[in-house]
Design a protein around this motif. Structure first.
Motif, PDB file in Angstrom:
ATOM      1  N   THR A   3      35.008  46.545  35.585  1.00 54.32           N
ATOM      2  CA  THR A   3      36.028  46.636  36.496  1.00 54.32           C
ATOM      3  C   THR A   3      35.747  46.216  37.804  1.00 54.32           C
ATOM      4  O   THR A   3      34.330  46.597  38.249  1.00 54.32           O
ATOM      5  CB  THR A   3      36.695  48.182  36.644  1.00 54.32           C
ATOM      6  OG1 THR A   3      37.146  48.585  35.346  1.00 54.32           O
ATOM      7  CG2 THR A   3      37.716  48.393  37.712  1.00 54.32           C
ATOM      8  N   ILE A  18      42.001  44.458  41.954  1.00 50.41           N
ATOM      9  CA  ILE A  18      40.999  45.094  41.150  1.00 50.41           C
ATOM     10  C   ILE A  18      41.621  44.907  39.622  1.00 50.41           C
ATOM     11  O   ILE A  18      42.699  44.970  39.216  1.00 50.41           O
ATOM     12  CB  ILE A  18      41.110  46.556  41.361  1.00 50.41           C
ATOM     13  CG1 ILE A  18      40.920  46.996  42.913  1.00 50.41           C
ATOM     14  CG2 ILE A  18      40.397  47.468  40.553  1.00 50.41           C
ATOM     15  CD1 ILE A  18      40.729  48.412  43.399  1.00 50.41           C
ATOM     16  N   ASN A  20      40.287  44.833  35.380  1.00 50.46           N
ATOM     17  CA  ASN A  20      39.471  45.421  34.527  1.00 50.46           C
ATOM     18  C   ASN A  20      39.471  44.308  33.374  1.00 50.46           C
ATOM     19  O   ASN A  20      40.615  44.304  32.663  1.00 50.46           O
ATOM     20  CB  ASN A  20      39.866  46.996  34.005  1.00 50.46           C
ATOM     21  CG  ASN A  20      39.183  47.109  32.669  1.00 50.46           C
ATOM     22  OD1 ASN A  20      39.792  47.087  31.617  1.00 50.46           O
ATOM     23  ND2 ASN A  20      37.800  47.641  32.850  1.00 50.46           N
ATOM     24  N   ASN A  21      38.361  43.565  33.199  1.00 46.52           N
ATOM     25  CA  ASN A  21      38.406  42.497  32.245  1.00 46.52           C
ATOM     26  C   ASN A  21      39.805  41.569  32.408  1.00 46.52           C
ATOM     27  O   ASN A  21      39.748  40.709  33.314  1.00 46.52           O
ATOM     28  CB  ASN A  21      38.509  42.905  30.781  1.00 46.52           C
ATOM     29  CG  ASN A  21      36.856  43.457  30.510  1.00 46.52           C
ATOM     30  OD1 ASN A  21      36.200  43.174  31.339  1.00 46.52           O
ATOM     31  ND2 ASN A  21      36.738  44.040  29.449  1.00 46.52           N
ATOM     32  N   CYS A  25      44.839  45.857  37.673  1.00 43.95           N
ATOM     33  CA  CYS A  25      44.975  47.108  38.276  1.00 43.95           C
ATOM     34  C   CYS A  25      45.598  47.309  39.494  1.00 43.95           C
ATOM     35  O   CYS A  25      46.741  47.861  39.675  1.00 43.95           O
ATOM     36  CB  CYS A  25      43.763  47.978  38.312  1.00 43.95           C
ATOM     37  SG  CYS A  25      42.643  47.689  36.827  1.00 43.95           S
ATOM     38  N   SER A  66      45.795  50.904  42.963  1.00 48.49           N
ATOM     39  CA  SER A  66      44.997  50.755  41.553  1.00 48.49           C
ATOM     40  C   SER A  66      44.761  52.291  41.358  1.00 48.49           C
ATOM     41  O   SER A  66      44.621  52.627  39.970  1.00 48.49           O
ATOM     42  CB  SER A  66      43.541  50.194  41.758  1.00 48.49           C
ATOM     43  OG  SER A  66      42.669  50.939  42.405  1.00 48.49           O
ATOM     44  N   ASP A  72      34.861  54.165  39.891  1.00 48.69           N
ATOM     45  CA  ASP A  72      35.278  53.398  38.747  1.00 48.69           C
ATOM     46  C   ASP A  72      35.089  51.924  38.747  1.00 48.69           C
ATOM     47  O   ASP A  72      35.302  51.345  37.606  1.00 48.69           O
ATOM     48  CB  ASP A  72      36.935  53.571  38.782  1.00 48.69           C
ATOM     49  CG  ASP A  72      37.483  54.995  38.846  1.00 48.69           C
ATOM     50  OD1 ASP A  72      36.649  55.885  37.953  1.00 48.69           O
ATOM     51  OD2 ASP A  72      38.271  55.338  39.790  1.00 48.69           O
ATOM     52  N   ILE A  73      34.814  51.388  39.704  1.00 49.66           N
ATOM     53  CA  ILE A  73      34.626  49.919  40.342  1.00 49.66           C
ATOM     54  C   ILE A  73      32.889  49.719  39.798  1.00 49.66           C
ATOM     55  O   ILE A  73      31.963  50.383  40.498  1.00 49.66           O
ATOM     56  CB  ILE A  73      34.847  49.812  41.607  1.00 49.66           C
ATOM     57  CG1 ILE A  73      36.311  49.868  41.599  1.00 49.66           C
ATOM     58  CG2 ILE A  73      34.614  48.234  41.816  1.00 49.66           C
ATOM     59  CD1 ILE A  73      36.930  49.779  42.839  1.00 49.66           C
ATOM     60  N   ALA A 318      34.727  39.314  36.349  1.00 50.25           N
ATOM     61  CA  ALA A 318      34.454  40.437  35.193  1.00 50.25           C
ATOM     62  C   ALA A 318      33.639  39.887  34.026  1.00 50.25           C
ATOM     63  O   ALA A 318      32.876  40.606  33.434  1.00 50.25           O
ATOM     64  CB  ALA A 318      35.657  41.290  34.958  1.00 50.25           C
TER      65      ALA A 318
END
Ligand code: KG4
Ligand code: ZN
Length: 350
Positions: A3, A18, A20-21, A25, A66, A72-73, A318
């Motif tokens: 992420t 943001i 994630n793959n 987000c 997000s 989480d990052i 990512a």
């Protein structure tokens, strides 16, 4: 499954996302277009100053949207090349600062690789190899995509980029900035066969034409001469929609022929289109039709992913991060860097 918080400030959009793959987000884009419209084009110093004002609110908004926290990052990314140096520095400095403060790896991203990755965001099962036609205000390239970071440039423009040609022609027709959307709109009411214009082919020293390179400056000059001639003939009924439609059809035809020839010659059966000019309705129509005729899969990302955004930068970052590609905090921004050289931006992590 990284992420990434990504920042894009290479030109006239301040964008933070943001990702994630291949999942977005959050994505925030603050366009500077109204600011530059007064000048009829982008003023680099004005762009840098505006990025400075807008960057922090955009970061805050992307984080809030997000609903993620810094825990989480996994990394912080920014576009580091190519682009306007002052503008690139704002986003890159912000990203490096966040990386230091939150102790995350920093990932520098090539802007064109970002445009290539917009494809994966909108078509999550899409995989290389494929041909990417990148058409924006600064680039007109045909790129063979082999893998993350592995690209071969098969065609390019010798002078003006396709979007630049739209912007310059719009300026000489007094249609304002940016030119692409307004020409696209006007062309709908015009006759594309009204004025024959040169397609922008590149002659080879040994004779014949380069199969994949383009040249749009001659086309722009041909439109200028046409405008001068028509203005002399009749000032009261200037056929602006016919000129827009003829110009647009010529650019679309030129890009379509080179793209299809390149895909067939290299045995690539899928083509992804990226960059702001991918929004063009005539280009979409011509490529879709030719794709059907030749049994090629053609993908156009949705408009918000065609124009500059940070989600595409995050998606590329990512993928690099997943493969252990991270950048040094001493990595500098550069106005020019070929997409074939993106791996220069990374040092292997252990
Ligand atoms: O990719 P982008 O947002 O920024 C750059 O990296 O350059 O592309 C902006 C370019 C501008 O030249 C604009 O005139 C062009 O994309 N553009 C279009 C259309 N929408 C934007 N060109 C043709 N038709 C459109 N509908
Ligand atoms: Zn772009």
């Amino acid at each position: 499954m990284a992420t990434v918080l990504a920042i894009e400030t290479s030109c006239d959009e301040t964008a933070v996302a943001i990702v994630n793959n291949r999942n977005v987000c959050s994505s925030v884009v603050a366009s500077q277009i109204p600011l530059h419209q007064t000048y009829g084009g982008i003023v680099p110093e004005v762009a840098s100053r505006e990025h400075l004002i807008t960057i922090n609110p955009c970061i805050e908004q992307a984080l809030a949207q997000s609903q993620l926290n810094w825990e989480d990052i996994d990394g912080v990314a920014a576009t580091v090349a190519p682009g306007l140096v002052g503008a690139l520095m704002v986003g890159t400095t912000a990203a490096k600062t966040l990386a230091i403060v939150h102790q995350k790896p920093f990932v520098g991203v090539h802007h064109l690789e970002g445009h290539i990755y917009a494809t994966y965001l909108s078509e999550s099962t899409w995989e290389p190899p494929f041909l990417c036609l990148l058409v924006s205000g600064g680039h007109t390239s045909l790129i063979r995509v082999e893998d993350c970071g592995v690209y071969e440039q098969l065609g390019a423009t010798r002078d003006d980029a396709a979007g630049e040609a739209f912007d310059k022609v719009a300026r000489l027709l007094n249609l304002g900035y940016p030119g692409g959307p307004v020409i696209d709109r006007l062309a709908k009411t015009g006759n594309p066969q009204a004025f024959p214009l040169p397609e922008g082919r590149v002659s080879l020293p040994a004779g014949g034409y380069h199969p994949y390179d383009s040249s749009f400056s001659g086309l722009k000059t041909a439109v200028l001469r046409l405008v001068q001639k028509l203005e002399k003939e009749d000032k009261n009924s200037f056929p602006v929609a016919d000129i827009a439609a003829s110009f647009q059809e010529t650019v679309a035809r030129s890009l379509r022929k080179k793209t299809i020839a390149c895909a067939l010659d290299y045995g690539l059966n899928s083509i992804a289109v990226g960059g702001g000019v991918a929004a063009n309705s005539e280009l979409r129509k011509q490529l879709q039709k030719a794709g059907k005729q030749h049994n090629l899969k053609i993908h156009f990302p949705p408009l918000k992913l065609c124009t500059d955004n940070a989600a595409m930068i995050g998606c590329a970052a990512a993928d690099h991060l997943n493969r252990g590609h991270i950048s040094s905090l001493t990595l500098n921004v550069t106005s020019r860097l070929s997409v074939t050289e993106v791996m220069q931006l990374y040092q292997k992590s252990n």
